[in-house]
Write an enzyme that holds these catalytic residues in place. Structure first.
Site, PDB file in Angstrom:
ATOM      1  N   SER A  19      57.035  16.270  47.087  1.00 36.62           N
ATOM      2  CA  SER A  19      57.052  16.453  48.545  1.00 36.62           C
ATOM      3  C   SER A  19      57.224  15.109  49.263  1.00 36.62           C
ATOM      4  O   SER A  19      57.865  15.040  50.318  1.00 36.62           O
ATOM      5  CB  SER A  19      55.801  17.186  49.031  1.00 36.62           C
ATOM      6  OG  SER A  19      54.661  16.390  48.890  1.00 36.62           O
ATOM      7  N   MET A  95      52.886   9.534  37.762  1.00 31.86           N
ATOM      8  CA  MET A  95      51.543   9.645  37.199  1.00 31.86           C
ATOM      9  C   MET A  95      51.248   8.703  36.025  1.00 31.86           C
ATOM     10  O   MET A  95      50.200   8.803  35.411  1.00 31.86           O
ATOM     11  CB  MET A  95      51.275  11.102  36.768  1.00 31.86           C
ATOM     12  CG  MET A  95      51.356  12.107  37.908  1.00 31.86           C
ATOM     13  SD  MET A  95      50.388  11.618  39.361  1.00 31.86           S
ATOM     14  CE  MET A  95      48.739  11.944  38.745  1.00 31.86           C
ATOM     15  N   HIS A 114      48.845   6.290  47.589  1.00 35.97           N
ATOM     16  CA  HIS A 114      47.620   6.768  46.949  1.00 35.97           C
ATOM     17  C   HIS A 114      46.820   7.582  47.971  1.00 35.97           C
ATOM     18  O   HIS A 114      46.655   7.144  49.110  1.00 35.97           O
ATOM     19  CB  HIS A 114      46.799   5.571  46.447  1.00 35.97           C
ATOM     20  CG  HIS A 114      45.586   5.984  45.697  1.00 35.97           C
ATOM     21  ND1 HIS A 114      45.635   6.450  44.395  1.00 35.97           N
ATOM     22  CD2 HIS A 114      44.282   6.047  46.067  1.00 35.97           C
ATOM     23  CE1 HIS A 114      44.414   6.763  43.998  1.00 35.97           C
ATOM     24  NE2 HIS A 114      43.571   6.526  44.999  1.00 35.97           N
TER      25      HIS A 114
HETATM   26  C1  GRF Z   1      50.427  12.589  46.384  1.00 37.73           C
HETATM   27  O1  GRF Z   1      49.187  13.070  46.812  1.00 37.73           O
HETATM   28  C2  GRF Z   1      50.382  11.088  46.176  1.00 37.73           C
HETATM   29  O2  GRF Z   1      49.493  10.444  47.029  1.00 37.73           O
HETATM   30  C3  GRF Z   1      49.870  10.992  44.763  1.00 37.73           C
HETATM   31  O3  GRF Z   1      50.490  12.054  44.088  1.00 37.73           O
HETATM   32  C4  GRF Z   1      50.801  13.100  45.004  1.00 37.73           C
HETATM   33  C5  GRF Z   1      52.272  13.381  44.870  1.00 37.73           C
HETATM   34  O4  GRF Z   1      52.685  14.508  45.597  1.00 37.73           O
HETATM   35  N1  GRF Z   1      50.162   9.674  44.221  1.00 37.73           N
HETATM   36  P1  GRF Z   1      54.228  14.864  45.709  1.00 37.73           P
HETATM   37  O5  GRF Z   1      54.761  14.978  44.286  1.00 37.73           O
HETATM   38  O6  GRF Z   1      54.904  13.769  46.478  1.00 37.73           O
HETATM   39  O7  GRF Z   1      54.304  16.193  46.407  1.00 37.73           O
END
Ligand code: GRF
Length: 197
Positions: A19, A95, A114
């Site tokens: 997202s 991740m 983050h």
């Molecule tokens: C987000 O909450 C970001 O802060 C964390 O991982 C999540 C990723 O969400 N590092 P998306 O894949 O961008 O929807």
């Protein structure tokens, strides 16, 4: 890149839903971020972000990353990011922890988002950590990536209130809404400070 005229070239690393990736591209499309996503790299084959990139005709690659593949992942990612002439590497829900080898290839050129007000609640499940601690405010942080995880120089933050009846899901959703605004703004700010004359 030509500092005065060109949009900043982004390479995005993401592992999941994507997202933030989509929001960055939306801000670019709306003329609110002067950048171009040159390439998207995901370590997970089934990540939704790969589909999002394909739908937007952004070059996308799945590069496996596991215990045996970490070095290979990083070498391949570096090769792709160079091939696409990327100025800034954007970690949007990536991740994995990047090794010093990778960080040295793009010094001060890797940004991460983050879901907490750093330096509070580093690492995984930041929203759960915030709820369990009982803070009244949490939020999100965009920072430069350094060897210490979630500890590099802070570029921008947004504050989000924590409600007494919050669940991890509700708080995460409220923080995510802010992430989608903060990340494009922070990228623009960082690019203006580092790439413009
Ligand atoms: C987000 O909450 C970001 O802060 C964390 O991982 C999540 C990723 O969400 N590092 P998306 O894949 O961008 O929807």
């Amino acid at each position: 890149m030509d500092p005065a005229t060109s949009p900043v070239h982004l390479g995005v690393l993401a592992s999941g839903r994507g997202s933030n990736f989509a929001s960055i591209q939306d801000h670019i499309d709306q003329g609110e971020l002067d950048a171009r996503i040159e390439v998207l790299i995901s370590d997970r084959e089934d990540a939704r972000v790969l589909e999002r990139a394909r739908n937007r005709s952004i070059p996308s690659y799945h590069v496996p990353h596991d215990v045996d593949h970490r070095k290979k992942f990083e070498e391949k990612a570096v090769q792709l990011l160079r091939e696409y002439d990327v100025d800034l590497v954007i970690l949007a829900g990536f991740m994995e922890v990047l090794s010093p080898y990778f960080l040295r290839q793009f010094p001060d050129r890797i940004l991460n988002i983050h879901p907490s007000l750093l330096p509070a609640f580093k690492g995984l499940n930041a929203q759960k950590q915030a709820l369990e601690y009982g803070v009244k405010y949490s939020g999100c942080t965009v920072h430069v990536v350094t060897e210490d995880v979630d500890s590099g120089p802070i570029i921008a933050q947004s504050v989000v209130p924590v409600h007494s009846d919050d669940t991890v899901e509700r708080l995460s959703e409220r923080i995510l809404e802010q992430e989608h605004k903060l990340f494009p703004r922070a990228i623009q700010k960082y690019a203006d400070e580092h790439f413009r004359e």
